[in-house]
Design a protein around this motif. Structure first.
Motif, PDB file in Angstrom:
ATOM      1  N   ALA A 224     -12.255  14.459 -16.583  1.00 54.68           N
ATOM      2  CA  ALA A 224     -11.022  15.116 -17.007  1.00 54.68           C
ATOM      3  C   ALA A 224      -9.781  14.484 -16.390  1.00 54.68           C
TER       4      ALA A 224
ATOM      5  N   ARG B 135     -11.463  18.588 -20.353  1.00 53.65           N
ATOM      6  CA  ARG B 135     -10.397  19.413 -19.772  1.00 53.65           C
ATOM      7  C   ARG B 135     -10.538  20.857 -20.249  1.00 53.65           C
TER       8      ARG B 135
ATOM      9  N   ARG C 121     -11.768  13.075 -22.780  1.00 54.41           N
ATOM     10  CA  ARG C 121     -11.013  13.697 -21.693  1.00 54.41           C
ATOM     11  C   ARG C 121     -10.504  15.078 -22.126  1.00 54.41           C
TER      12      ARG C 121
END
Length: 178
Positions: free
Chosen positions: A124, A138, A134
């Motif tokens: 992340a 997240r 990513r």
């Protein structure tokens, strides 16, 4: 057994090779999809008389299914249909054998989620990670933090310590160092 490496080292190796990243995403999908069933089995076997634990485990299982959907989207974006592939489990053999009750099952879950958080935090925060990967991790990160805290709380200190050895055996099978 692969050489021991940190989550950062593992991720740098994985993200650089498209085939390796794709294989890992498939493993991720399988892990997320099967985690929900393991958590529900723990709930159904050991949390019958504990409404709070049942509710928490039900929420965690639903979130794991959601994570599988999100990772499935990453796979579809790469031209693959997400499927749960039959594959030998390197991590789970020893930890699953350590489960005897709700507390030991939650301790196993807490250790596994802590290890997983190490990887997710690296992904992340990596500006070189593919943006869609990513972004998905997240979104997953705060829910996985909740899972680790909830499992740790339901387990208690004694069960966490008792499950540590089984977790370390599983972690070693993956070739990961803390």
């Amino acid at each position: 057994m692969p050489g021991t490496r940190t989550s950062q080292q593992w991720w740098e190796e994985t993200r650089k090779e498209p085939a390796r990243l794709l294989a890992w995403l498939l493993d991720q999908y399988r892990g997320e999809a099967t985690a929900a069933g393991r958590i529900e089995a723990l709930r159904d076997a050991h949390a019958q008389g504990d409404a709070k634990a049942r509710r928490i485990l039900t929420v965690i299982a639903a979130q794991e299914r959601q994570h599988a959907q999100w990772v499935g989207g990453l796979l579809r974006a790469r031209g693959l249909e997400p499927v749960v592939q039959d594959k030998a489990e390197r991590y789970w053999e020893q930890p699953l054998a350590a489960i005897q009750d709700l507390e030991s099952g939650c301790a196993v879950g807490a250790h596994a989620e802590r290890m997983r958080l190490e990887r997710i935090e690296v992904i992340a925060s990596d500006p070189e990670a593919p943006e869609d990967v990513r972004a998905v991790f997240r979104r997953i990160l705060p829910q996985e933090r909740f899972h680790e805290r909830a499992f740790r709380t339901l387990a208690g200190a004694t069960a966490l310590e008792a499950a540590r050895g089984a977790h370390e055996l599983g972690r070693n099978a993956l070739g990961l160092s803390p």
